[in-house]
Scaffold this motif. Structure first.
Motif: not given
Length: 356
Positions: A350, A148, A146, A348, A309, A166, A173, A170
């Protein structure tokens, strides 16, 4: 079968080292039992569903999101339970890759006169069980990376300010994604700079993923949140074989589990890191950086799913990049992924990508 797969996904992050399986039992067009592999891997989904169904399971159909187990482990085989309950048919998407089961479960059911149907929603089942299959076939967990970042791929300003690029939706999430993985993993630099807790928060989740830190020299402050909570929520540290033994003992005394890993030159071998985690039973790892660890995993071809993100702000060239150096001179050498999904999460973007 769609319901069985959905039930199974509810167990992701909770039942390792076993697969997250869902089971639905139907008789006369009515659902009479449903189950998902319990926390820690036992009891299995079939046993839970059969317990709900009771005597009504006789003559019914069991929809199972993976081939029922056929070996004696800590519990008896699920094939025995299904046969004893008198189900007339078992529907499953695909064969279990575990050599203790592979094909044997279906064979035992057929030998007992139970009709077996396979191939139903197999493509969805392959994705749902990817982590378990990778552990069985390659000895390592599935890795979700991941990132961001700002629109221009930065994770912080030049002076290190990063909270928050973010927005809150987000971040929420991301917490939900942590909860569907067995472990959350970061590099030592992130652990030092951010002093993270790496927990799932504000979602009413009762379980917590294992927290993994990859740090060659194990130079993580012992006054950090991770150290202070090591006895409450598991903290595993993957370090180099050259780490200071006194530091290793200090972390072990705090409650951490230590994994000495191989080196490549002066860096930790990320393949060795993942093999150690796989040997310990992990099937799904959610990596949240930092840049050096992320770049190493990408270079080694060990990222199975990439989740980005992206926020609508730009930080410029002086901002800190989301990835460390990868030594790529030609585009053909860059790891590529295919787009799976994209969503607007509270303003944002994703975007989720899978390996090609």
């Amino acid at each position: 079968m769609s319901l069985a797969l959905s039930l199974g996904r509810r167990g992701l992050g909770r039942c390792w080292p076993n697969p997250a399986v869902g089971c639905v039992i139907v008789n006369n067009g009515r659902i009479i039992g449903r189950g998902v592999t319990a926390k820690g891997g036992r009891p299995h989904a079939e046993v839970i569903a059969l317990s709900q169904a009771g005597g009504m399971a006789r003559g019914g159909v069991a929809y199972v999101s993976l081939e029922p187990c056929a070996h004696h482990g800590q519990t008896p085989p699920c094939t025995d339970a299904l046969i004893k309950a008198g189900v007339s048919r078992v529907v499953a998407p695909l064969t279990d890759d575990d050599p203790r089961v592979s094909g044997k479960g279906f064979a035992q059911l057929r030998a007992a006169g139970v009709q077996v149907t396979t191939g139903v929603l197999a493509d969805q089942a392959v994705l749902a069980h990817k982590g378990f299959f990778l552990k069985v076939t390659q000895g390592r967990p599935m890795v979700t990376l991941k990132l961001a970042t700002s629109f221009d791929g930065r994770i912080a300003t030049a002076n290190g300010e990063s909270q928050w690029i973010t927005g809150p939706k987000a971040r929420r999430w991301v917490h939900a994604m942590r909860g569907t993985h067995d472990a959350v993993m970061v590099g030592g630099g992130t652990a030092r700079a951010d002093n993270p807790s790496l927990t799932v928060r504000d979602l009413g989740v009762q379980h917590q993923p294992v927290r993994v830190v990859v740090s060659r020299k194990l130079d993580i402050p012992t006054h950090s949140i991770l150290a202070e909570t090591a006895r409450d929520i598991p903290i595993w540290i993957c370090h180099g074989t050259d780490a200071d033994p006194d530091v290793c003992r200090k972390w072990a005394d705090l409650g951490a589990r230590l994994f000495p890993c191989d080196l490549i030159g002066r860096q930790l071998d990320v393949a060795s890191v993942l093999q150690n985690l796989g040997n310990a039973g992990l099937t799904r790892v959610f990596c949240e950086g930092g840049g050096a660890l992320a770049a190493s995993l990408l270079n080694a071809g060990l990222v199975d799913e990439l989740v980005g993100f992206t926020a609508g702000l730009a930080l410029g060239a002086e901002g800190r990049p989301g990835l460390g150096a990868m030594g790529i001179d030609a585009l053909n050498d860059a790891p590529r992924f295919h787009l799976i999904d994209t969503q607007n999460i509270g303003g944002d973007v994703m975007h989720r990508w899978g390996r090609i």
